[in-house]
Design an enzyme around this catalytic site. Structure first.
Site, PDB file in Angstrom:
ATOM      1  N   ARG A 165       0.382  -1.238   0.235  1.00 54.44           N
ATOM      2  CA  ARG A 165      -0.508  -0.002   0.284  1.00 54.44           C
ATOM      3  C   ARG A 165       0.642   1.631  -0.485  1.00 54.44           C
ATOM      4  NH1 ARG A 165      -2.095  -4.137  -0.965  1.00 54.44           N
ATOM      5  NH2 ARG A 165      -4.563  -4.688  -0.394  1.00 54.44           N
ATOM      6  N   SER A 241     -11.913  -0.244   2.614  1.00 54.43           N
ATOM      7  CA  SER A 241     -11.099  -0.921   4.369  1.00 54.43           C
ATOM      8  C   SER A 241     -10.204   0.464   4.554  1.00 54.43           C
ATOM      9  CB  SER A 241     -10.356  -1.771   3.549  1.00 54.43           C
ATOM     10  OG  SER A 241      -9.769  -2.697   2.791  1.00 54.43           O
ATOM     11  N   GLU A 337      -5.301   3.777   5.810  1.00 53.36           N
ATOM     12  CA  GLU A 337      -4.988   2.939   4.715  1.00 53.36           C
ATOM     13  C   GLU A 337      -5.669   4.254   3.677  1.00 53.36           C
ATOM     14  OE1 GLU A 337      -5.713   0.312   1.401  1.00 53.36           O
ATOM     15  OE2 GLU A 337      -5.816  -0.664   3.351  1.00 53.36           O
TER      16      GLU A 337
END
Length: 341
Positions: A165, A241, A337
């Site tokens: 990520r 998420s 995130e």
């Protein structure tokens, strides 16, 4: 010609549906428009915020700068060889539409990334991933325009410095470039990834055997799973998420397993274990809980939701409480995130 507007609501441009305002706003439909924008001296020192699908943002305040909505379209085959097809897409292309285009044309490699919200330009910044596949596995190169000079630069795979990520655009190159196009190297012969999540079980429910596997079937299975677990942002505000799945040392994982025998973990191959953040959050009793107008989704604890009229501050407050309880119970710090603005 650029149509730069003032005091524009960003509510339609973030999937949390938070009603923040931008001091200035402009939509970019071509790379030439982007270069023209950077020639306007009155905006050189103004803070800039790039908007794709707005699916990875939490606005905690109004944005006192220029919001740039990237809407560059176009999908084309730029070259191919015996094994691969190279697909170039504009930064404003909806990511799921790009996946569907590739699936329909038999270009394999991103079918596991079906139904991920957002735009193609944002995908490499976040190194998006799901069900055992990350964009870096099919990434070839991207083009980005330097904000200070207006010059186009090509970034190779190595120069993007991908990790979980993460990419160079979230660190050293943050705020210096705006991505205008992305080129992916897709496979003519599919290599299926069905061992993650509930893909194999879902394929069985669909009546698809190992011998009947296709990228279309895998894509449909992923879509079914995501639709069953994740709320539609059009119906309830969310950013998918909210937290990254933490990676902890094998030693820490083994210690935690003695106290929490049911704790799931996935070895990463480099002496760490990835633990599902959703499981940690659920174990702390957050699933389905509400704080003010924000809450944790009742079907997927990894998703924070706007239950109606939530401010970014409320979302952030909920997230901080979730982080604190997970850290107290497991000694693991969850990292968001999503990006806070």
């Amino acid at each position: 010609m650029l149509d730069i507007q003032s005091h524009v609501s960003l509510k339609p441009y973030n999937t949390f549906g938070i009603d923040a305002k931008a001091r200035y706003w402009v939509e970019i439909q071509t790379e030439e428009q982007l270069k023209t924008l950077f020639q306007l001296t009155e905006f050189l020192t103004v803070p800039k915020l790039v908007l794709g699908g707005g699916s990875n943002l939490v606005f905690t305040r109004d944005f006192d700068g220029l919001a740039i909505k990237m809407a560059i379209q176009g999908i084309e085959v730029v070259r191919e060889d015996e094994s691969h097809v190279y697909i170039k897409a504009g930064a404003g292309v909806n990511w799921h539409q790009l996946v569907m285009h590739c699936v329909e044309n038999g270009y394999a490699g991103i079918e596991n990334l079906s139904l991920i919200p957002g735009t193609t330009g944002a995908a490499p910044m976040q190194n998006i991933g799901a069900y055992g596949v990350e964009i870096e596995q099919v990434f070839d190169q991207l083009e980005a325009v330097a904000i200070q000079t207006g010059e186009t630069r090509v970034f190779t795979h190595a120069e993007c410095r991908f990790s979980y990520r993460e990419s160079v655009f979230k660190h050293e190159a943050k705020g210096q470039y705006i991505i205008s196009s992305v080129t992916l190297r897709l496979n003519k012969q599919a290599v299926f990834h069905v061992e993650y999540g509930a893909i194999r079980e879902t394929l069985a429910e669909m009546g698809i055997s190992e011998g009947q596997l296709s990228i279309k079937a895998v894509s449909e299975a992923v879509i079914r799973i995501r639709q069953s677990k994740l709320p539609n942002p059009a119906e309830i505000g969310n950013a998918g998420s909210f937290f990254k799945n933490p990676e902890i040392s094998k030693g820490q994982f083994e210690d935690l397993k003695t106290v929490h025998p049911m704790m799931p973990g996935y070895p990463t191959g480099d002496l760490t274990v990835k633990v599902p953040a959703g499981w940690l959050i659920e174990q702390c009793g957050w699933k389905g809980k509400q704080m003010g107008n924000a809450g944790v989704h009742s079907k997927q604890a990894l998703v924070l939701v706007n239950l109606g009229g939530a401010t970014g501050a409320e979302i952030l407050h909920l997230a901080q409480n979730v982080q604190q309880s997970v850290e107290e119970k497991f000694g693991i710090r969850l990292n968001p995130e999503v990006n806070m603005v």
